[in-house]
Design a protein around this motif. Structure first.
Motif, PDB file in Angstrom:
ATOM      1  N   TRP A  54       0.814  -1.208   0.000  1.00  0.00           N
ATOM      2  CA  TRP A  54       0.000   0.000   0.000  1.00  0.00           C
ATOM      3  C   TRP A  54       0.851   1.262   0.000  1.00  0.00           C
ATOM      4  CZ3 TRP A  54       1.095   2.994   4.153  1.00  0.00           C
ATOM      5  CH2 TRP A  54       1.601   2.372   5.280  1.00  0.00           C
ATOM      6  N   MET A  55       2.126   1.141   0.327  1.00  0.00           N
ATOM      7  CA  MET A  55       3.000   2.302   0.401  1.00  0.00           C
ATOM      8  C   MET A  55       3.399   2.823  -0.979  1.00  0.00           C
ATOM      9  SD  MET A  55       4.119   4.088   2.784  1.00  0.00           S
ATOM     10  CE  MET A  55       5.427   4.917   3.588  1.00  0.00           C
ATOM     11  N   ALA A  56       3.218   2.030  -2.024  1.00  0.00           N
ATOM     12  CA  ALA A  56       3.630   2.427  -3.376  1.00  0.00           C
ATOM     13  C   ALA A  56       2.982   3.747  -3.792  1.00  0.00           C
ATOM     14  CB  ALA A  56       3.281   1.336  -4.376  1.00  0.00           C
ATOM     15  N   GLY A  57       1.765   3.970  -3.370  1.00  0.00           N
ATOM     16  CA  GLY A  57       1.071   5.206  -3.726  1.00  0.00           C
ATOM     17  C   GLY A  57       1.627   6.442  -3.048  1.00  0.00           C
ATOM     18  N   PHE A  58       2.407   6.271  -1.996  1.00  0.00           N
ATOM     19  CA  PHE A  58       2.931   7.404  -1.245  1.00  0.00           C
ATOM     20  C   PHE A  58       4.406   7.657  -1.499  1.00  0.00           C
ATOM     21  CE2 PHE A  58      -0.673   5.758   1.123  1.00  0.00           C
ATOM     22  CZ  PHE A  58      -1.426   6.901   1.267  1.00  0.00           C
ATOM     23  N   GLY A  59       5.054   6.804  -2.256  1.00  0.00           N
ATOM     24  CA  GLY A  59       6.483   6.916  -2.480  1.00  0.00           C
ATOM     25  C   GLY A  59       6.911   8.229  -3.102  1.00  0.00           C
ATOM     26  N   ALA A  60       6.087   8.793  -3.996  1.00  0.00           N
ATOM     27  CA  ALA A  60       6.450  10.028  -4.675  1.00  0.00           C
ATOM     28  C   ALA A  60       6.455  11.221  -3.720  1.00  0.00           C
ATOM     29  CB  ALA A  60       5.480  10.284  -5.819  1.00  0.00           C
ATOM     30  N   LEU A  61       5.829  11.083  -2.568  1.00  0.00           N
ATOM     31  CA  LEU A  61       5.741  12.195  -1.626  1.00  0.00           C
ATOM     32  C   LEU A  61       6.723  12.064  -0.463  1.00  0.00           C
ATOM     33  CD1 LEU A  61       1.852  12.409  -1.408  1.00  0.00           C
ATOM     34  CD2 LEU A  61       3.379  13.761  -2.833  1.00  0.00           C
ATOM     35  N   SER A  62       7.646  11.129  -0.550  1.00  0.00           N
ATOM     36  CA  SER A  62       8.515  10.858   0.585  1.00  0.00           C
ATOM     37  C   SER A  62       9.402  12.037   0.964  1.00  0.00           C
ATOM     38  CB  SER A  62       9.375   9.624   0.311  1.00  0.00           C
ATOM     39  OG  SER A  62      10.199   9.857  -0.808  1.00  0.00           O
ATOM     40  N   ASP A  63       9.750  12.911   0.018  1.00  0.00           N
ATOM     41  CA  ASP A  63      10.640  14.033   0.337  1.00  0.00           C
ATOM     42  C   ASP A  63       9.886  15.332   0.601  1.00  0.00           C
ATOM     43  OD1 ASP A  63       9.785  14.337  -2.248  1.00  0.00           O
ATOM     44  OD2 ASP A  63      11.695  15.048  -3.013  1.00  0.00           O
ATOM     45  N   ILE A  64       8.584  15.295   0.659  1.00  0.00           N
ATOM     46  CA  ILE A  64       7.810  16.529   0.850  1.00  0.00           C
ATOM     47  C   ILE A  64       8.018  17.122   2.245  1.00  0.00           C
ATOM     48  CG2 ILE A  64       5.618  15.590   1.671  1.00  0.00           C
ATOM     49  CD1 ILE A  64       4.323  17.539  -0.397  1.00  0.00           C
TER      50      ILE A  64
END
Length: 88
Positions: A54-64
């Motif tokens: 389920w974390m795949a959807g949040f990976g792009a926001l990890s550096d926000i």
């Protein structure tokens, strides 16, 4: 393969309700839960970090978080400056 597993009643009821809410069978629910647990245990043993599916959807926001802190610091710095009308 079929097997028999004893579960506490509460755990069984919670699992059955969650599987129904997700629209999957109890068999599929348990299979996915075991796969995720095995993946995590294997990753821990290999000291590699493996995110749950389920974390795949949040990976792009990890550096926000870093960007958010930077913006908040800029705002704070700006508010600390005195404007010419405040100095008089």
């Amino acid at each position: 393969m079929k097997t028999t597993v004893e579960l506490p009643d509460t755990l069984f009821r919670q699992s059955k309700a969650l599987a129904a809410a997700r629209g999957v069978t109890l068999r599929r629910f348990f299979t996915e839960a075991l796969e995720e647990k095995l993946l995590r245990c294997t990753a821990d043993r290999n000291t590699a970090k493996v995110d749950p599916p389920w974390m795949a959807g949040f990976g792009a926001l990890s550096d926000i978080g870093d960007e958010n802190r930077r913006v908040l610091e800029l705002i704070e710095d700006e508010f600390e400056r005195l404007s010419p009308e405040d100095v008089a």
